[in-house]
Design a protein around this motif. Structure first.
Motif, PDB file in Angstrom:
ATOM      1  N   SER A 279       0.854  -1.187   0.000  1.00 29.25           N
ATOM      2  CA  SER A 279       0.000   0.000   0.000  1.00 29.25           C
ATOM      3  C   SER A 279       0.892   1.240   0.000  1.00 29.25           C
ATOM      4  O   SER A 279       1.667   1.450   0.940  1.00 29.25           O
ATOM      5  CB  SER A 279      -0.917   0.013   1.228  1.00 29.25           C
TER       6      SER A 279
ATOM      7  N   GLN B 135       0.593   3.383   3.003  1.00 29.04           N
ATOM      8  CA  GLN B 135       1.242   2.967   4.245  1.00 29.04           C
ATOM      9  C   GLN B 135       2.759   3.155   4.224  1.00 29.04           C
ATOM     10  O   GLN B 135       3.443   2.798   5.184  1.00 29.04           O
ATOM     11  CB  GLN B 135       0.920   1.501   4.532  1.00 29.04           C
TER      12      GLN B 135
ATOM     13  N   LEU C 242       4.233   4.785   7.236  1.00 27.36           N
ATOM     14  CA  LEU C 242       4.115   4.151   8.545  1.00 27.36           C
ATOM     15  C   LEU C 242       5.472   3.640   9.028  1.00 27.36           C
ATOM     16  O   LEU C 242       6.237   3.073   8.260  1.00 27.36           O
ATOM     17  CB  LEU C 242       3.140   2.973   8.491  1.00 27.36           C
TER      18      LEU C 242
ATOM     19  N   ALA D 295      -2.062   5.477  13.130  1.00 29.00           N
ATOM     20  CA  ALA D 295      -2.467   5.244  11.745  1.00 29.00           C
ATOM     21  C   ALA D 295      -3.982   5.086  11.623  1.00 29.00           C
ATOM     22  O   ALA D 295      -4.580   5.471  10.612  1.00 29.00           O
ATOM     23  CB  ALA D 295      -1.780   3.993  11.214  1.00 29.00           C
TER      24      ALA D 295
ATOM     25  N   TYR E 105      -6.409  10.703   6.121  1.00 30.87           N
ATOM     26  CA  TYR E 105      -5.599  10.541   4.918  1.00 30.87           C
ATOM     27  C   TYR E 105      -6.294  11.282   3.780  1.00 30.87           C
ATOM     28  O   TYR E 105      -7.421  10.923   3.401  1.00 30.87           O
ATOM     29  CB  TYR E 105      -5.436   9.056   4.589  1.00 30.87           C
TER      30      TYR E 105
ATOM     31  N   LEU F  28      -5.843   6.747   7.658  1.00 34.70           N
ATOM     32  CA  LEU F  28      -4.795   6.040   6.921  1.00 34.70           C
ATOM     33  C   LEU F  28      -5.034   4.533   6.960  1.00 34.70           C
ATOM     34  O   LEU F  28      -4.948   3.845   5.945  1.00 34.70           O
ATOM     35  CB  LEU F  28      -3.419   6.380   7.514  1.00 34.70           C
ATOM     36  N   LEU F  29      -5.306   3.991   8.152  1.00 35.37           N
ATOM     37  CA  LEU F  29      -5.782   2.623   8.284  1.00 35.37           C
ATOM     38  C   LEU F  29      -7.240   2.684   8.710  1.00 35.37           C
ATOM     39  O   LEU F  29      -7.577   3.372   9.662  1.00 35.37           O
ATOM     40  CB  LEU F  29      -4.983   1.842   9.337  1.00 35.37           C
TER      41      LEU F  29
ATOM     42  N   GLU G 271      -5.914  -3.953   8.093  1.00 35.56           N
ATOM     43  CA  GLU G 271      -5.373  -3.357   6.871  1.00 35.56           C
ATOM     44  C   GLU G 271      -3.870  -3.124   6.961  1.00 35.56           C
ATOM     45  O   GLU G 271      -3.240  -2.825   5.942  1.00 35.56           O
ATOM     46  CB  GLU G 271      -6.055  -2.009   6.585  1.00 35.56           C
ATOM     47  N   PHE G 272      -3.297  -3.243   8.137  1.00 34.54           N
ATOM     48  CA  PHE G 272      -1.856  -3.034   8.288  1.00 34.54           C
ATOM     49  C   PHE G 272      -1.120  -4.187   7.609  1.00 34.54           C
ATOM     50  O   PHE G 272      -1.246  -5.337   7.997  1.00 34.54           O
ATOM     51  CB  PHE G 272      -1.481  -2.954   9.770  1.00 34.54           C
ATOM     52  N   TYR G 273      -0.322  -3.850   6.580  1.00 33.86           N
ATOM     53  CA  TYR G 273       0.332  -4.876   5.765  1.00 33.86           C
ATOM     54  C   TYR G 273       1.733  -5.205   6.274  1.00 33.86           C
ATOM     55  O   TYR G 273       2.673  -5.299   5.505  1.00 33.86           O
ATOM     56  CB  TYR G 273       0.419  -4.422   4.306  1.00 33.86           C
TER      57      TYR G 273
END
Length: 307
Positions: free
Chosen positions: A16, A19, A22, A39, A44, A66-67, A72-74
């Motif tokens: 992403s 991200q 981050l 986040a 965003y 953002l998240l 969704e945190f990759y």
């Protein structure tokens, strides 16, 4: 790329751009939670432009942060805990601690019917135990950025002869760094085998040593070799053939009437449970969305809970 190891973990994969800013810290549960909360609550601009709903009332997204949700945190690895109904994952972590870790940087191995081999899983056991036992200084934003660059370099050029990675202020050969890690892991493999009474962890280590010495036996190299030899360089034709082999291997496995009946009962029970949950729904979705995404639902840092 000719020496690439993973599309999924590289620039073209499950990433992403949003991200990229981050810098999630794993120094402690508090630092991880603070990084994630920032986040989850930071607006965003690109998502704000899209908006939550379109003029017709249909939902475009859950939020404009953002998240939007924790999952969704990759990240390549995430601390996790089984959540209670309606509970935010971050709240569960802060309140009851880490229950397990989710390793997300593994690609499916197309040569294995179930996507991952027993030897790879044994190696992961050894490596994760090494991560647990080895002292690690606190991470920094600079180190987090360096690790991201290393990941991209390995994904795109991991089998390239002489490839170097960043380690602090120095550059180090990927092969040399890998060998150092394997040496450090060997006593752990021996200890785990002593508990199990077998040699599967030692065999997994020997396989890892072979891959470092012979990158052409890595799954990524084997995929490219098979494409060139049998499929006129077509990845689609290669994956279609492997899918047919996988289907045949799985269909050939024993499937007893007892197992069939068990799965049939489980599926019926699941459908009935879904119907009951939906029948008991009384809160409009928009109200639920706002409540679920509220900052209060994220919980407090563990130090404040303890206090």
């Amino acid at each position: 790329m000719p020496h690439g190891t993973s599309l999924r973990m590289g620039r073209l994969g499950y990433q992403s751009d949003a991200q990229a800013s981050l810098a999630v810290s794993y120094n402690s549960l508090d630092s991880y939670g603070a990084s994630l909360q920032e986040a989850l609550t930071r607006p965003y601009p690109a998502y704000e432009t899209v908006g939550i709903r379109n003029p017709g009332g249909e939902y475009n997204q859950l939020a404009t942060s953002l998240l939007q949700i924790e999952n969704e945190f990759y990240g390549t690895i995430r601390p996790k805990r089984v959540i209670r109904p309606g509970e935010r994952p971050l709240h569960a972590l802060r309140e009851r601690g880490v229950e397990y870790v989710e390793v997300r940087c593994m690609d499916l191995d197309p040569f294995e019917p179930v996507g991952i081999g027993a030897s790879t899983m044994s190696f992961l056991d050894v490596f994760l135990m090494h991560c647990l036992l080895k002292h690690s200084p606190p991470d920094t934003p600079q180190e987090i950025a360096s690790l991201a660059r290393n990941q991209q370099r390995v994904a795109g050029r991991g089998r390239e002869p002489g490839l170097t990675l960043e380690r602090g202020a120095d550059d180090v050969s990927l092969a040399d760094w890998g060998k150092q890690l394997l040496v450090e892991c060997e006593p752990i493999a021996d200890a785990l085998d002593a508990l199990d009474g077998g040699r599967k962890h030692r065999e997994a280590m020997l396989n890892a040593w072979r891959v470092i010495g012979e990158p052409e036996i890595a799954p990524s190299a084997r995929v490219l070799a098979a494409m060139a030899a049998d499929f006129d360089e077509s990845f689609i034709d290669f994956t279609a053939a492997q899918s047919r082999q996988t289907q045949a291997a799985l269909v050939a496995l024993p499937y007893s009437d007892q197992l069939h009946n068990r799965f049939t009962k489980l599926s019926k029970a699941s459908i009935e449970e879904q119907k009951q949950i939906e029948a008991n729904d009384s809160l409009p979705f928009e109200n639920y969305r706002q409540q679920y995404l509220s900052v209060e639902r994220l919980g407090l840092p563990s130090s404040r809970v303890a206090a």
